[in-house]
Design a protein around this motif. Structure first.
Motif, short mmCIF file in Angstrom:
data_model
loop_
_atom_site.label_atom_id
_atom_site.label_comp_id
_atom_site.label_asym_id
_atom_site.label_seq_id
_atom_site.Cartn_x
_atom_site.Cartn_y
_atom_site.Cartn_z
N UNK A 392 58.06 19.00 -27.67
CA UNK A 392 59.30 19.66 -28.08
C UNK A 392 59.70 19.36 -29.50
N UNK A 393 59.40 18.14 -30.00
CA UNK A 393 59.88 17.79 -31.35
C UNK A 393 58.81 17.19 -32.25
N UNK A 394 57.55 17.17 -31.80
CA UNK A 394 56.40 16.73 -32.62
C UNK A 394 56.48 15.27 -33.03
N UNK A 395 57.23 14.46 -32.30
CA UNK A 395 57.31 13.04 -32.63
C UNK A 395 56.18 12.26 -31.99
N UNK A 396 55.68 11.23 -32.66
CA UNK A 396 54.64 10.36 -32.13
C UNK A 396 55.30 9.23 -31.35
N UNK A 397 55.04 9.17 -30.06
CA UNK A 397 55.72 8.20 -29.21
C UNK A 397 54.77 7.27 -28.47
N UNK A 406 48.18 22.04 -35.74
CA UNK A 406 47.71 23.37 -36.10
C UNK A 406 47.34 23.32 -37.57
N UNK A 407 46.06 23.13 -37.82
CA UNK A 407 45.63 22.90 -39.19
C UNK A 407 46.12 21.55 -39.66
N UNK A 408 46.80 21.53 -40.78
CA UNK A 408 47.34 20.28 -41.32
C UNK A 408 48.77 20.03 -40.88
N UNK A 409 49.34 20.92 -40.09
CA UNK A 409 50.75 20.83 -39.72
C UNK A 409 50.90 20.45 -38.25
N UNK A 410 51.97 19.78 -37.98
CA UNK A 410 52.34 19.53 -36.59
C UNK A 410 52.94 20.79 -36.00
N UNK A 411 52.90 20.87 -34.67
CA UNK A 411 53.41 22.08 -34.02
C UNK A 411 54.20 21.69 -32.77
#
Length: 911
Positions: A392-397, A406-411
């Motif tokens: 939901x928020x692309x945080x690393x937990x 998605x490529x170089x971006x978080x999604x």
């Protein structure tokens, strides 16, 4: 109450101040205060009666009781001294008596003594009034009205109307006495008292900017997650929406299973390596042959069988098989066949109890049994929640559960229902007749097993003549609904658990069938024993015949019927025939024995592995079933949270009490009226700062930590240790997790994550994003005299609350100053205090200004000004020739008239 404000006044003009302060209290603008009439404060009385004003409501109380029952750190005693013609002033004895009583009865509280003089230009001083007392702040409220510090003012005309006097004086008195609510403005609490009986001129300004309506609209725009989830701000790059949702959710679910598979599925004992049939040498074969002949001749064929098959037995397998199939056949039917006693398919929720029963049957002895402990899967469900929030928020937990790339971006997932479906995705299109037959009125989109069970029930109902049509329609509706919800993360992980349960049941079924095959070795052994006995009899017969033949040959040789070499030849032939016959019979007949022995030796190694594996598989089924129950509960909680992670927007509160008439220019209340477009712009800029990567962590943690508060006695341990919630049993157990999840899904628990995020928003607006507030409140609506007008923010504030030059510069109205005091600059502002306080997005600002101490002689009231001028007038002597001159007009000269000379009045550079 840490500060107590007490007013002391006599009846008259001060009543207007009291009434206006009461009205301001009713509007929620001033803090509670006590009012004492001088008539009730005679020196020497045992008790003092005061009127308590709280929220506009008045009540009579004893001042001593208030002091005795309240912890007070500071008391402000405010005495109102009217310099109004005909007004009655408070006696000095009463002032001192009240002050002494407050000092004596308020403990260690600091007493601040304030004397406030009420007057108007041209008003006379009552004979009973005492202008100043030593040791008090003697404050003369300037008879003027102005919009703000440093601006022009209007001199207030003389009047005896208490309402008019109170209208202008009460807001100033509220500022001086520190009564404005939320302002924390008390300018004289820590200010030194001017020595002697000097008097200070004082004035005060007040502004309150109401933003409740604008704040509600902005909060609604910022925190509304009803549509797509917001794209969080990533300092290292941009965040995009996921297009291939099933790929993202399925991979996250698989990563979670891979990380925690060892907690749910135990390791299996490997099967022994098949070494093939053992080769038997010639010598060993001969030894076994003669051993067989010896046993057969001794009529003990089983001794040979036992020696050959020593160490190979199916007795244990028989015991296990008997326990499983005999002691508790119902558990076997549920686990393996999936059919209940009524012949219908059983529900998944019955697997756990059945697996417990089978494990108990496998360990019948009390020495082998143990208490079944629930597996601690708290780390699994902590990571399950972490995975959902990460989507939901692309945080690393959590390690092993990275955000989608998605490529170089978080999604992130666009729709919350594609992560963990909530109440909105629940299937409720179940006809009443079907619901009555199946006991199912709805299905949760994350409950894979319940969906499967319901479909199985519908398939059975399709054969019913009455319910068949409705059952087929419902199956079609469930299938169509299933296509839309199976892409979610909650469904994907539930499906993994369901497949694990199914494969474990299949494994248990196969192991039980193998145990049954192991038991069949006992039946095979019994048949081989019978054949061994038959073989022994044939060996005995052949041996007997051989002995008879050799005996007859010997007898005939003894009778000379046969020659000796004939006899020897017959004996040799008989022995060879006997040996050959027995050897051929042995090798052909014992082939089955050796094959069975080889099979049984291999099976004996597998038996131990199968016994260990079936116990492990039953424990796995129990753990997987418990895990699935927890999955249902945690998915219900997460689905409710993700649908409204910040809770529902609060309803717009009713209109606050407004003052539409009566405030002087020095006090004003305005309401922000931003345009709708401006609110949207500010909301979007604010959302980009609030919704950063990992923004859901705080709302979710607050929700989980507060779970125990909604569970009463059931949640006592969870309140003390919130982490215990993750170890609780799931759906159907009645545990804290089960009850909390059900309440959350039903909407009985209000989510308050919005308060956490909104506090962050207010912090941002009060700091780095302060300019956004200016944009939001650039237009201010002010109501006065029943009319509404729009002002700019600067025009409304008029410098009130601004520190520095604005607060400490300017001039007071000179009406009450003597000409000498005016020319000496005694009307200048010599000190001031300005304070601002935030009230949400609104603002409360107060500025109080005061002059330096003035001597009584520098002030003039009413007729004192004329008297003072006359003191400096004198008569000009009349010239003796004035009569003869007859004046300049040529008219008859009149008697000389004295023309008093007055000191010139200085007005700037004009005389």
């Amino acid at each position: 109450m840490s500060v107590l404000t007490v007013f002391l006044a006599a009846h008259g003009p001060a009543d207007g101040v009291r009434d206006v302060l009461t009205d301001l209290s009713a509007a929620g603008l001033v803090d509670p205060f006590l009012w004492i009439d001088e008539h009730d404060a005679m020196a020497g009385t045992a008790g003092v009666t005061a009127t308590s004003v709280v929220g506009g409501e008045s009540s009579t109380i004893a001042l001593q009781n208030v002091l005795a029952s309240t912890r007070v750190t500071r008391v402000r005693l405010c005495v109102l001294v009217p310099f109004i013609e005909g007004a009655q002033a408070v006696r000095v004895d009463s002032e001192r008596a009240i002050a002494d009583m407050l000092v004596a009865n308020s403990g260690s509280a600091q007493l601040v003594r304030l004397r406030m003089i009420l007057t108007r230009g041209g008003a006379s001083v009552p004979e009973s009034a005492v202008p100043a007392l030593a040791g008090w702040h003697n404050l003369l409220i300037a008879p003027e009205d102005s919009n703000g510090p440093g601006m022009g003012h209007v001199s207030l005309e003389a009047t005896t109307d208490a309402v008019v006097i109170g209208r202008n004086a009460a807001p100033v008195i509220a500022g001086i006495a520190g009564l404005w609510a939320h302002a924390q403005h008390a300018p004289f609490d820590d200010l030194h008292v001017v020595p002697g009986d000097a008097i200070r001129l004082v004035r005060s300004f007040y502004r309150r900017l109401e933003t409740s309506g604008a704040e509600h609209d902005l909060r609604e725009q910022v925190l509304d997650i009803g549509g797509p989830l917001p794209l969080p701000l990533d300092a290292g790059g941009s965040v995009v929406y996921v297009e291939d949702v099933p790929l993202a959710t399925g991979r996250m679910a698989q990563n979670l299973w891979t990380k925690h598979r060892g907690m749910l599925v135990g390791s299996r004992v490997p099967k022994p390596v098949d070494e093939g049939s053992q080769a038997i040498g010639l010598w060993r074969a001969l030894v076994m042959f003669f051993s067989f002949i010896g046993s057969a001749l001794r009529n003990a064929p089983m001794a040979f069988y036992n020696r050959v098959s020593r160490g190979v037995s199916g007795a244990v397998a028989a015991t296990v098989n008997s326990a499983v199939f005999g002691s508790d056949s119902s558990a076997y039917t549920i686990v393996v066949n999936g059919v209940g006693p009524d012949g219908r398919s059983v529900k998944w929720s019955e697997f756990s109890a059945a697996s417990h029963q089978m494990m108990t049957a496998l360990d019948p002895g009390t020495e082998n049994r143990h208490h079944a402990a629930s597996a601690d899967l708290s780390r699994l469900w902590s990571d399950y929640a972490a995975g959902a929030l990460t989507l939901a928020d692309a945080g690393e937990r959590s390690q092993g559960l990275p955000p989608v790339q998605v490529g170089a971006n978080r999604a992130v997932i666009r729709i919350a229902g594609d992560i963990v479906p909530g109440k909105a995705q629940r299937f409720t299109d179940v006809p009443g007749i079907i619901a009555a037959s199946t006991g199912v009125s709805g299905l949760d989109a994350h409950d894979v097993m319940a969906i499967s069970d319901f479909r199985a029930q519908l398939r059975e109902l399709e054969q019913d003549q009455v319910l068949g049509l409705e059952a087929r329609r419902t199956v079609s509706a469930v299938d169509a609904w299933g296509q839309s919800i199976r892409r979610s993360y909650g469904f994907a992980f539930g499906q993994i658990l369901a497949e694990g349960m199914h494969s474990t049941r299949t494994e248990i079924s196969g192991l039980i069938m193998k145990l049954r095959a192991h038991t069949g070795f006992e039946d095979q052994s019994e048949g081989i024993r019978g054949r061994q006995r038959s073989l022994a009899r044939w060996a005995q017969i052949i041996t007997f015949l051989s002995i008879v033949i050799m005996g007859v040959a010997g007898y005939l040789t003894y009778r000379d019927v046969l020659k000796g070499w004939h006899c020897a030849l017959i004996v040799v032939v008989a022995i060879l025939v006997w040996f050959s016959s027995l050897f051929i019979l042995f090798t052909r007949s014992q082939q089955e024995l050796f094959q069975m022995i080889n099979r049984q030796r291999r099976a004996s190694g597998e038996l131990e592995a199968d016994q260990a594996n079936i116990r492990t598989a039953l424990r796995d089924l129990d753990r997987l079933t418990a895990a699935y129950r927890q999955h249902v509960s945690w998915s219900g909680a997460l689905g409710a949270f993700l649908a409204e992670p910040l809770g529902k927007a609060p309803k717009r509160s009713g209109s606050a009490r407004q003052i539409n008439w009566g405030l002087p220019r020095s006090a004003a209340i305005g309401s922000a009226r931003p345009e709708a477009v401006r609110i949207v712009e500010v909301a979007e800029r604010l959302r980009s700062e609030l919704f950063t990567v990992g923004w859901m962590t705080s709302p979710w943690d607050e929700l989980a930590r507060g779970a125990g508060d909604h569970l009463g006695a059931l949640g006592l341990d969870v309140r003390q240790s919130p982490e215990l919630l993750y170890a609780k049993q799931g759906w159907g157990s009645g545990s804290a997790l089960d009850v909390w999840s059900a309440k959350l899904a039903a909407g009985e628990i209000e989510l308050d994550g919005a308060d956490v995020v909104w506090e962050r928003a207010l912090t941002e607006l009060g700091g780095s994003k302060a300019s956004l507030i200016t944009e939001l409140v650039s237009s201010v609506e002010v109501r006065d005299e029943g009319q509404s007008r729009i002002q700019t923010l600067d025009g409304f504030m008029a410098g009130v609350g601004v520190r520095g030059e604005f607060a400490e510069s300017g001039f007071f109205d000179r009406t009450l100053l003597t000409d000498l005091a005016s020319t000496s600059g005694r009307a200048a502002v010599r000190g001031g205090r300005a304070d601002q306080a935030r009230l949400g997005l609104g603002l409360i600002a107060v500025t109080t200004q005061f002059s330096e101490g003035l001597a009584r002689e520098e002030l003039q009231f009413g007729s004192e000004g004329k008297v003072a001028v006359d003191q400096y007038s004198y008569e000009i002597p009349v010239s003796p020739d004035s009569v003869a001159l007859g004046g300049f007009s040529g008219a008859p000269s009149a008697a000389p008239v004295s023309d008093p000379f007055r000191a010139p009045s200085i007005d700037g550079m004009n005389f």
